[in-house]
Design an enzyme around this catalytic site. Structure first.
Site: not given
Ligand code: SER
Length: 324
Positions: A21-22, A59, A149, A153
């Site tokens: 990932g990033q 996974d 999301y 979190k």
């Molecule tokens: N960079 C993330 C998003 O934009 C925020 O945690 O979903």
């Protein structure tokens, strides 16, 4: 006593979950540089051959698979970076919840049963919602996230605290702002525009921005994000006073301010505003973050501002373009 000593002397061995990932791809390299390639195992759903050292196809929603990798490599710490982000998550809320929560709970539970030393969990500015003060949003405030999301979190932070309080698991966490870097591409986030804009500017393309010109959001330069993560994870346990997740600030800017800064280097750069559903997500988030607890407890301070971030992004990305 002998057992405790033996445990303490175990050499740090890190598993990164979501290493493609990033953030994961850059953090893997930083950790390898810090503690040695052999001490860092990267993992993700596919092997994209991004990393040196051992890689596991993993996974994290599969408990047995995760436990096997952890036990097999004698892992002592997990950095759990896999998640579906804010914008993409809205297309399938139940799947996003399922994946984000299952992966975290597996990481926490494997860490508990395998008696790991430490776990890193990334949280986000997405845990805040419209009830929180948008200006210098404090550590302790209402958490009423408006994306799945963000909900995952916020719940995840509380699970981290639960595992710390109940089992003594040393889980540490940061509420990242949007991370801006030249090394990797983001995927599915609301803050992704702040990276894409540089790519379009350098390709002399018009940038169609999915946020309004004045959508101010907290951001952080990748180098600062990595520095904060390594620092948080290396300080003595007693210094960690927040066991949900620390507010973390870098800088804040709007699309208009970023475009203006880019135009100083590329005067012909054009931006057109076409806000979509992501504008509403951005409006529910803080504009600036108050991270005084992170500064006080473990000495956090960011090094990059809008000028330096823009300069480095443009010069690093144009070098990459030249070598392609
Ligand atoms: N960079 C993330 C998003 O934009 C925020 O945690 O979903």
């Amino acid at each position: 006593m002998a057992l405790i000593n033996k445990h303490k002397m175990k050499k740090t061995k890190i598993l990164l979950v979501g290493a493609n990932g990033q953030l994961g791809s850059v953090l893997t390299k930083a950790l390898q540089q810090k503690i040695g390639v052999a001490q860092v195992i990267s993992s993700d759903l596919q092997d994209k051959k991004l990393h040196r050292g051992a890689f596991e196809i993993l996974d994290a929603t599969n408990f047995d698979q995760l436990r096997k990798v952890v036990a097999g490599h004698q892992i002592t710490q997990i950095y759990h970076l896999a998640a579906i982000l804010s914008a993409k998550g809205e297309s399938d809320p139940l799947r996003t919840w399922d994946i984000n929560m299952k992966a975290l709970l597996n990481v926490l539970e494997v860490a508990r049963v395998e008696k790991l030393d430490r776990v890193f969990y990334p949280s986000s500015i997405a845990v805040f919602g419209s009830s929180a003060n948008k200006s210098f949003t404090p550590q302790q405030t209402f958490l009423n996230p408006e994306t799945v999301y963000g909900i995952s979190k916020a719940a995840g932070e509380n699970w981290c605290q639960y595992y710390y309080e109940r089992y003594g698991l040393d889980v540490r966490s940061l509420r990242y702002p949007g991370v801006v870097g030249y090394q990797s591409l983001p995927g599915g986030g609301t803050t992704d525009y702040a990276i894409d804009i540089f790519h379009k500017a350098l390709h002399s393309e018009t940038f169609y921005c999915f946020l309004k010109p004045d959508a101010r959001l907290p951001m952080i330069f990748m180098e600062d994000a990595i520095e904060a993560t390594l620092k948080l994870m290396s300080v003595p346990k007693a210094q960690i006073k927040t066991r949900t997740s620390y507010n973390l600030a870098g800088l804040s800017f709007t699309p208009h301010e970023l475009a203006t800064e880019i135009k100083k280097h590329i005067p012909d750069f054009k931006i057109v505003y076409e806000p979509d559903y992501r504008q509403k997500i951005a409006e529910s988030w803080p504009q600036e973050i108050d991270d005084k607890e992170a500064r006080r407890d473990w000495g956090w301070h960011p090094s990059y501002n809008l000028r330096s971030l823009t300069e480095i992004m443009l010069s690093e990305l144009s070098q990459k373009l030249e070598t392609v």
